[in-house]
Motif scaffolding. Structure first.
Motif, PDB file in Angstrom:
ATOM      1  N   SER A 133       0.829  -1.216   0.000  1.00  0.00           N
ATOM      2  CA  SER A 133       0.000   0.000   0.000  1.00  0.00           C
ATOM      3  C   SER A 133       0.859   1.260   0.000  1.00  0.00           C
ATOM      4  CB  SER A 133      -0.926   0.023   1.219  1.00  0.00           C
ATOM      5  OG  SER A 133      -1.822  -1.052   1.186  1.00  0.00           O
ATOM      6  N   ALA A 134       1.906   1.250   0.807  1.00  0.00           N
ATOM      7  CA  ALA A 134       2.800   2.404   0.864  1.00  0.00           C
ATOM      8  C   ALA A 134       3.483   2.621  -0.484  1.00  0.00           C
ATOM      9  CB  ALA A 134       3.841   2.211   1.971  1.00  0.00           C
ATOM     10  N   LEU A 135       3.919   1.540  -1.117  1.00  0.00           N
ATOM     11  CA  LEU A 135       4.636   1.650  -2.382  1.00  0.00           C
ATOM     12  C   LEU A 135       3.707   1.952  -3.555  1.00  0.00           C
ATOM     13  CD1 LEU A 135       7.253  -1.188  -1.870  1.00  0.00           C
ATOM     14  CD2 LEU A 135       7.687   1.295  -1.942  1.00  0.00           C
ATOM     15  N   VAL A 136       2.441   1.589  -3.444  1.00  0.00           N
ATOM     16  CA  VAL A 136       1.468   1.977  -4.470  1.00  0.00           C
ATOM     17  C   VAL A 136       1.311   3.496  -4.467  1.00  0.00           C
ATOM     18  CG1 VAL A 136      -1.013   1.964  -5.024  1.00  0.00           C
ATOM     19  CG2 VAL A 136       0.179  -0.186  -4.627  1.00  0.00           C
TER      20      VAL A 136
ATOM     21  N   SER B  66       5.828  -6.674 -10.996  1.00  0.00           N
ATOM     22  CA  SER B  66       4.565  -6.929 -11.695  1.00  0.00           C
ATOM     23  C   SER B  66       3.740  -7.978 -10.943  1.00  0.00           C
ATOM     24  CB  SER B  66       4.825  -7.374 -13.137  1.00  0.00           C
ATOM     25  OG  SER B  66       5.647  -8.511 -13.153  1.00  0.00           O
ATOM     26  N   LYS B  67       4.406  -8.872 -10.221  1.00  0.00           N
ATOM     27  CA  LYS B  67       3.680  -9.864  -9.425  1.00  0.00           C
ATOM     28  C   LYS B  67       2.850  -9.170  -8.341  1.00  0.00           C
ATOM     29  CE  LYS B  67       4.200 -13.966  -6.525  1.00  0.00           C
ATOM     30  NZ  LYS B  67       5.123 -14.951  -5.946  1.00  0.00           N
ATOM     31  N   ALA B  68       3.441  -8.208  -7.639  1.00  0.00           N
ATOM     32  CA  ALA B  68       2.704  -7.456  -6.614  1.00  0.00           C
ATOM     33  C   ALA B  68       1.589  -6.652  -7.260  1.00  0.00           C
ATOM     34  CB  ALA B  68       3.646  -6.540  -5.844  1.00  0.00           C
ATOM     35  N   ASP B  69       1.890  -6.036  -8.405  1.00  0.00           N
ATOM     36  CA  ASP B  69       0.870  -5.270  -9.123  1.00  0.00           C
ATOM     37  C   ASP B  69      -0.336  -6.140  -9.467  1.00  0.00           C
ATOM     38  OD1 ASP B  69       2.448  -2.977  -9.060  1.00  0.00           O
ATOM     39  OD2 ASP B  69       3.238  -3.278 -11.090  1.00  0.00           O
TER      40      ASP B  69
ATOM     41  N   VAL C 225      10.313  -8.497   6.756  1.00  0.00           N
ATOM     42  CA  VAL C 225       9.147  -8.405   5.860  1.00  0.00           C
ATOM     43  C   VAL C 225       9.619  -8.098   4.442  1.00  0.00           C
ATOM     44  CG1 VAL C 225       6.995  -7.147   5.378  1.00  0.00           C
ATOM     45  CG2 VAL C 225       7.634  -7.650   7.741  1.00  0.00           C
ATOM     46  N   ILE C 226      10.499  -7.114   4.315  1.00  0.00           N
ATOM     47  CA  ILE C 226      11.038  -6.733   3.005  1.00  0.00           C
ATOM     48  C   ILE C 226      11.826  -7.896   2.398  1.00  0.00           C
ATOM     49  CG2 ILE C 226      12.674  -5.185   1.826  1.00  0.00           C
ATOM     50  CD1 ILE C 226      10.230  -3.643   2.642  1.00  0.00           C
ATOM     51  N   ASP C 227      12.662  -8.558   3.210  1.00  0.00           N
ATOM     52  CA  ASP C 227      13.442  -9.701   2.725  1.00  0.00           C
ATOM     53  C   ASP C 227      12.532 -10.792   2.169  1.00  0.00           C
ATOM     54  OD1 ASP C 227      15.815  -8.447   3.441  1.00  0.00           O
ATOM     55  OD2 ASP C 227      16.092  -9.627   5.277  1.00  0.00           O
ATOM     56  N   LYS C 228      11.487 -11.120   2.914  1.00  0.00           N
ATOM     57  CA  LYS C 228      10.559 -12.168   2.488  1.00  0.00           C
ATOM     58  C   LYS C 228       9.833 -11.760   1.204  1.00  0.00           C
ATOM     59  CE  LYS C 228       6.843 -15.135   3.938  1.00  0.00           C
ATOM     60  NZ  LYS C 228       5.680 -15.355   4.740  1.00  0.00           N
ATOM     61  N   MET C 229       9.407 -10.511   1.145  1.00  0.00           N
ATOM     62  CA  MET C 229       8.694 -10.046  -0.039  1.00  0.00           C
ATOM     63  C   MET C 229       9.598 -10.053  -1.272  1.00  0.00           C
ATOM     64  SD  MET C 229       6.382  -6.966   1.535  1.00  0.00           S
ATOM     65  CE  MET C 229       5.448  -6.676   0.016  1.00  0.00           C
ATOM     66  N   GLU C 230      10.868  -9.717  -1.069  1.00  0.00           N
ATOM     67  CA  GLU C 230      11.812  -9.751  -2.193  1.00  0.00           C
ATOM     68  C   GLU C 230      12.020 -11.197  -2.640  1.00  0.00           C
ATOM     69  OE1 GLU C 230      15.846  -7.444  -3.398  1.00  0.00           O
ATOM     70  OE2 GLU C 230      15.860  -8.396  -1.421  1.00  0.00           O
ATOM     71  N   LYS C 231      12.157 -12.092  -1.693  1.00  0.00           N
ATOM     72  CA  LYS C 231      12.343 -13.522  -1.984  1.00  0.00           C
ATOM     73  C   LYS C 231      11.130 -14.089  -2.739  1.00  0.00           C
ATOM     74  CE  LYS C 231      14.046 -17.534   0.533  1.00  0.00           C
ATOM     75  NZ  LYS C 231      14.291 -18.081   1.866  1.00  0.00           N
ATOM     76  N   GLU C 232       9.931 -13.602  -2.379  1.00  0.00           N
ATOM     77  CA  GLU C 232       8.697 -14.063  -3.031  1.00  0.00           C
ATOM     78  C   GLU C 232       8.423 -13.351  -4.352  1.00  0.00           C
ATOM     79  OE1 GLU C 232       5.715 -13.520  -0.003  1.00  0.00           O
ATOM     80  OE2 GLU C 232       6.351 -15.309   1.089  1.00  0.00           O
ATOM     81  N   GLY C 233       9.292 -12.428  -4.728  1.00  0.00           N
ATOM     82  CA  GLY C 233       9.145 -11.734  -6.006  1.00  0.00           C
ATOM     83  C   GLY C 233       8.108 -10.627  -6.007  1.00  0.00           C
ATOM     84  N   LEU C 234       7.784 -10.088  -4.825  1.00  0.00           N
ATOM     85  CA  LEU C 234       6.784  -9.027  -4.746  1.00  0.00           C
ATOM     86  C   LEU C 234       7.395  -7.634  -4.866  1.00  0.00           C
ATOM     87  CD1 LEU C 234       4.612 -10.492  -1.840  1.00  0.00           C
ATOM     88  CD2 LEU C 234       4.016 -10.384  -4.277  1.00  0.00           C
ATOM     89  N   LEU C 235       8.671  -7.520  -4.544  1.00  0.00           N
ATOM     90  CA  LEU C 235       9.334  -6.224  -4.673  1.00  0.00           C
ATOM     91  C   LEU C 235      10.794  -6.418  -5.010  1.00  0.00           C
ATOM     92  CD1 LEU C 235      11.059  -5.880  -1.816  1.00  0.00           C
ATOM     93  CD2 LEU C 235       8.841  -5.189  -0.973  1.00  0.00           C
ATOM     94  N   LYS C 236      11.407  -5.319  -5.395  1.00  0.00           N
ATOM     95  CA  LYS C 236      12.838  -5.348  -5.714  1.00  0.00           C
ATOM     96  C   LYS C 236      13.491  -4.107  -5.126  1.00  0.00           C
ATOM     97  CE  LYS C 236      11.718  -3.474 -10.185  1.00  0.00           C
ATOM     98  NZ  LYS C 236      11.065  -3.893 -11.363  1.00  0.00           N
ATOM     99  N   ARG C 237      14.740  -4.290  -4.720  1.00  0.00           N
ATOM    100  CA  ARG C 237      15.543  -3.186  -4.195  1.00  0.00           C
ATOM    101  C   ARG C 237      16.446  -2.685  -5.319  1.00  0.00           C
ATOM    102  NH1 ARG C 237      16.226  -6.984   0.600  1.00  0.00           N
ATOM    103  NH2 ARG C 237      15.448  -5.866   2.414  1.00  0.00           N
ATOM    104  N   LYS C 238      16.566  -1.369  -5.396  1.00  0.00           N
ATOM    105  CA  LYS C 238      17.494  -0.762  -6.351  1.00  0.00           C
ATOM    106  C   LYS C 238      18.325   0.256  -5.600  1.00  0.00           C
ATOM    107  CE  LYS C 238      14.647  -1.095 -10.516  1.00  0.00           C
ATOM    108  NZ  LYS C 238      13.981  -0.319 -11.572  1.00  0.00           N
TER     109      LYS C 238
END
Length: 162
Positions: free
Chosen positions: A44-47, A99-102, A71-84
């Motif tokens: 929600s925050a990132l949307v 796009s998976k989170a989208d 939470v961020i680590d797990k979400m990245e592992k699950e392909g929901l977000l990416k760090r840049k």
């Protein structure tokens, strides 16, 4: 010692109701989308503001940065977000949804709408508006009376979230 009926205080009722909302939404999200309430909050925050830092997300959620890391680590592992890496400071990572989170966003919002609908069942819209207005006034009074730093409170629309 005087008796205090905390069950009839606004704070107790609001806090209890908030916990019930959180539990209900968490169960709904887990069951129908496979994400947790914490993950929903990050999405929600990132949307609303893509490319925030971990610290910015933690501030919006009202939690410590260290609490957000798993939470961020797990979400990245699950392909929901990416760090840049940030362009100005390579030590700072900007976080973006994938796009998976989208693709899950609509299902997540449907879960939230379902909880909202069930929570307001048999309550008039006018009563909901009055309740929201009253709670916003209470929030404002608490901010003023306790001199809370308004910039540290999460924002939704034009309202700070307590």
């Amino acid at each position: 010692m005087g008796k205090y009926e905390f069950e009839n205080s606004v704070g107790f009722v609001v806090n209890n109701t908030a916990k019930l909302f959180q539990r209900s939404l968490d169960l709904e999200l887990r069951k129908n989308v496979g994400v947790t309430l914490s993950q929903w909050r990050v999405v929600s925050a990132l949307v609303l503001q893509p490319g925030m830092t971990q610290k910015e997300i933690a501030d919006k959620m009202g939690i410590e940065g260290a609490t957000l890391v798993p939470v961020i680590d797990k979400m990245e592992k699950e392909g929901l977000l990416k760090r840049k890496q940030g362009s100005s400071d390579r030590r700072v990572n900007r976080i973006y949804l994938t796009s998976k989170a989208d693709s899950l966003w609509e299902s997540m919002t449907n879960c939230a709408l379902k909880i909202r609908k069930s929570s307001t069942k048999n309550i008039l819209d006018s009563d909901i508006r009055i309740t929201l207005g009253t709670l916003r006034k209470i929030s404002k009074n608490l901010v003023i009376s306790s001199e809370l730093d308004k910039t540290s409170l999460p924002v939704k629309g034009n309202h700070r979230i307590l």
